[in-house]
Write an enzyme that holds these catalytic residues in place. Structure first.
Site, mmCIF file in Angstrom:
data_model
loop_
_atom_site.group_PDB
_atom_site.id
_atom_site.type_symbol
_atom_site.label_atom_id
_atom_site.label_comp_id
_atom_site.label_asym_id
_atom_site.label_seq_id
_atom_site.Cartn_x
_atom_site.Cartn_y
_atom_site.Cartn_z
ATOM 1 N N ASP A 1 2.686 -2.374 -1.959
ATOM 2 C CA ASP A 1 1.518 -2.949 -1.295
ATOM 3 C C ASP A 1 0.488 -3.270 -2.375
ATOM 4 O O ASP A 1 0.100 -2.384 -3.153
ATOM 5 C CB ASP A 1 0.916 -1.962 -0.292
ATOM 6 C CG ASP A 1 1.766 -1.841 0.968
ATOM 7 O OD1 ASP A 1 2.819 -2.503 1.042
ATOM 8 O OD2 ASP A 1 1.370 -1.073 1.866
ATOM 9 N N ASP B 1 4.136 -5.452 14.672
ATOM 10 C CA ASP B 1 3.439 -4.176 14.615
ATOM 11 C C ASP B 1 3.118 -3.727 16.034
ATOM 12 O O ASP B 1 2.546 -4.490 16.813
ATOM 13 C CB ASP B 1 2.154 -4.302 13.799
ATOM 14 C CG ASP B 1 2.420 -4.809 12.390
ATOM 15 O OD1 ASP B 1 3.487 -4.473 11.849
ATOM 16 O OD2 ASP B 1 1.576 -5.539 11.837
#
Length: 239
Positions: free
Chosen positions: A8, A129
């Site tokens: 990330d 998500d």
């Protein structure tokens, strides 16, 4: 099962967020290439990179880092964060990214997302998500008032093959993945390839996901917090 190491990126640094909160950031490495080099040396040929600046700002702040990783190491990268339009998706794929992951775009710019599926097929991954069983978007701040079938079926009809699904309540927590969620998703949509993301804490979680015959799993914080070694991850990895 494909085990996919995660990087990330925030402001050019390798970080992790806790439950997607930009105020709760842990920095692990200020050199993304060095981190990716470790994965390559261990035997991983495909990694997962999220541009957290892109996800928040809609601009590809970390694209140069991704390009350097793909060019210097010769590994394939699936990336997401900040992809808002067909042109964004096309540009990334033309820059050498192997797969793009789109989340908010699939909700906010659905026709463009369907066009991406038309053009790029299996190279386009849906980032789904989930928050309390509903699709979350816009940095997980909003949820969609649709059933999963209503949400996914039009995409399946246009060629969607792979879904990277995150249970937000598990992301970055090391509490274990939501096994029941992935079991239900596989049962409901048997023709989709599901990649699990969020909550993996140790080898037993990888074993449990492998037993469910999931297509893949993204591993991030467990590796960075030394809960899993690269060798541990390789034991469950099928290229």
């Amino acid at each position: 099962m494909k085990v996919i190491p995660a990087i990330d990126l925030l402001d050019g640094q390798v970080v992790r967020l806790h439950k997607g909160n930009y105020e709760e950031v842990t920095i692990y490495n200020d050199n993304p290439l060095d981190e990716a080099r470790k994965f390559k040396a261990a035997g991983f040929e495909h990694i997962h990179i999220v541009d957290l600046n892109g996800a928040k700002e809609g601009k590809f702040i970390n694209l140069e880092h991704i390009k350097i990783i793909t060019q210097e190491l010769g590994i394939s990268v699936q990336t997401g964060g900040g992809i808002r339009s067909y042109d964004d998706a096309s540009m990334l794929l033309e820059k050498g990214v192997s797969n793009i992951i789109c989340s908010s775009m699939a909700v906010k710019n659905k026709e463009s997302w369907l066009s991406v599926l038309d053009s790029y097929g299996g190279r386009a991954i849906l980032g789904m998500d989930l928050k309390d069983g509903k699709v979350a978007y816009s940095g997980w701040l909003e949820t969609l008032d649709q059933t999963l079938v209503e949400f996914l079926q039009p995409m399946i009809d246009r060629g969607l093959q792979t879904v990277l699904s995150t249970d937000i309540s598990k992301d970055g927590t090391l509490e274990g993945p939501n096994l029941e969620l992935y079991k239900n998703l596989k049962s409901q949509f048997p023709n989709l390839n599901f990649i699990a993301s969020g909550g993996v804490s140790d080898s037993s979680d990888l074993e449990a996901l492998e037993q469910q015959e999931l297509y893949g799993v993204v591993v991030g914080r467990a590796y960075y917090e030394n809960k899993l070694t690269l060798d541990d991850m390789l034991k469950y990895h099928t290229p």
